[in-house]
Design a protein around this motif. Structure first.
Motif: not given
Length: 456
Positions: A136-145
């Motif tokens: 889930e930390l991958g570049l294709t996942y959206g991240q708050l932060g």
């Protein structure tokens, strides 16, 4: 079944001591010696200062403390001669002293394995395994932060997660959601769900009982708490305003015997000391302090960031206690657990050696071992070093993955980010200067680039 598994785990650790070259035994033995050293220091302080380990407060003192409970920061409580029993540097010295004879003879180790300070063979993940662990930390996942300003449409996954968490109080969904970061307005609620701290009437009653114990009895460790808050959180630009909360929470924490639960899954044992019985005629060995945790320099920084999320002392207390018995105790205990301080330090060194061996070697050669700089970040889970908003984003992921491993990853990522400047330094002091201020760093870009945007 759970109790049986815990018993078997402890039996395994204790049995391993008969194999003197077993890394588990080596770590276990160091922990035992470390506990003895801390307890000896505590008893020495008691003797030197002439302060009892515990005493009942006179009634006037009880009334005064009750009246000043919400304003303890305005006084100078505690004994001025009290000093911290140990610092993060003392813990690091113990870790550096861990030596596994099998390490010297292993054919599987490369030259790089001997570059670092941690010389115990434990299983830690390499970067490909990290990518599998943290998809889930991958570049294709959206991240708050990173994607904080992204619109959240009603049909999106993020909107669905919010709905589930808020309406159904689903702890598992909250934990999954936390892996990509928690919105500021929902973080307190989501963390409470993950930690199962509901702040029901029983929790409030428990907190009030602990408060009563503080008011009725004075402990020597109270002086350590006062001293630590004054030296750390009270001098921090982010946390000085929470001084009263820190006293309230940490004083209650020291009396909470429920904290002893974490010793069931920890190779450490609660410290015991001799305290005079009520009759005054004899001394008996009891767990001291009652929660089994002797505070050290910087301990209050485990609580301080939580003050931004919870303004109700009983709620703040419940969340901190659960964070401690799940995670924070591992940061200052010497164990072979994957989230323990030994594994985290080894993880940090291995990751940096893999990513930038030339940087690691350069720092080692000039006497600036990377772990000597990074250890203070690791032992505090970066509290007091990152800006609060970035720290909370990091702690989102600790809760989301139920692991402290991400702390070691970030420590390595910081070195890689400052690598160009670090390659030019010629001493430990200059390396520390390059890494002195982390307050402007952004956690999620560093983690994503380190794990997913570079070749291994």
């Amino acid at each position: 079944i759970i109790n049986l598994l815990l018993l078997l785990a402890k039996f395994h650790i204790h049995c391993s001591k008969f194999t003197h070259q077993n890394p588990l035994y080596i770590v276990y033995k160091k922990e035992v010696n470390w506990e003895k050293r801390i307890l000896k220091s505590l008893n020495s302080m008691c003797t030197e200062l002439g302060i009892p380990l515990a005493r009942k407060r006179p009634v006037p003192e009880q009334k005064e403390l009750t009246n000043k409970w919400n304003e303890m920061g305005t006084d100078e409580p505690g004994n001025a001669d009290t000093h911290s029993l140990f610092f993060h540097s003392d813990i690091l010295k113990v870790l550096v002293g861990l030596k596994n004879p099998n390490n010297e003879r292993s054919d599987d180790l490369t030259v790089r394995s001997h570059w670092g300070l941690i010389q115990v063979s434990l299983n830690v993940r390499d970067i490909p395994q990290m990518r599998e662990m943290y998809p889930e930390l991958g570049l294709t996942y959206g991240q708050l932060g990173i994607d904080d300003h992204t619109h959240v449409p009603p049909g999106s996954h993020l909107f669905f997660c919010i709905s589930v968490v808020v309406s159904e109080q689903d702890s598992a969904a909250a934990q999954q959601y936390s892996r990509q970061g928690c919105p500021t307005g929902l973080r307190a609620q989501l963390w409470s769900l993950i930690l199962n701290t509901t702040n029901d009437p029983e929790d409030i009653t428990h907190y009030e009982q602990l408060k009563a114990r503080v008011i009725h009895h004075d402990l020597l460790v109270d002086n350590l708490i006062y001293k630590d808050v004054k030296l750390t959180a009270s001098n921090d630009d982010y946390y000085f305003v929470f001084e009263d909360y820190l006293y309230q929470v940490l004083l209650c924490f020291s009396r909470d015997t429920a904290v002893l639960e974490h010793f069931n899954y920890n190779c450490a044992t609660p410290p015991k000391s001799c305290i005079q019985s009520k009759s005054g005629s004899e001394q008996c060995a009891v767990v001291y302090p009652p929660n089994g945790v002797i505070p050290f320099h910087g301990f209050s920084m485990y609580v301080a960031p939580l003050c931004f999320l919870y303004n109700e002392p009983s709620k703040l207390y419940s969340v901190f206690r659960e964070m401690y018995i799940r995670y924070f105790f591992r940061l200052h205990s010497i164990s072979s657990h994957p989230s323990g301080t030994v594994s985290l330090c080894l993880q940090f060194e291995r990751l940096l050696q893999t990513h930038l061996p030339q940087l690691f070697y350069h720092l080692r050669e000039i006497g600036a071992q990377p772990l000597r700089i990074a250890f203070k970040w690791i032992v505090r889970a970066f509290s007091g070093y990152l800006s609060t908003d970035q720290l909370l984003l990091l702690w989102d992921r600790i809760l989301g993955y139920d692991s402290l491993e991400i702390v070691a990853v970030l420590a390595a990522a910081v070195f890689v980010f400052r690598a160009e400047n670090l390659m030019e330094v010629t001493s430990l002091a200059s390396a520390e200067a390059v890494l002195a201020d982390l307050s402007t760093l952004k956690v999620m870009p560093l983690l994503q680039i380190f794990l997913f945007a570079t070749s291994v």
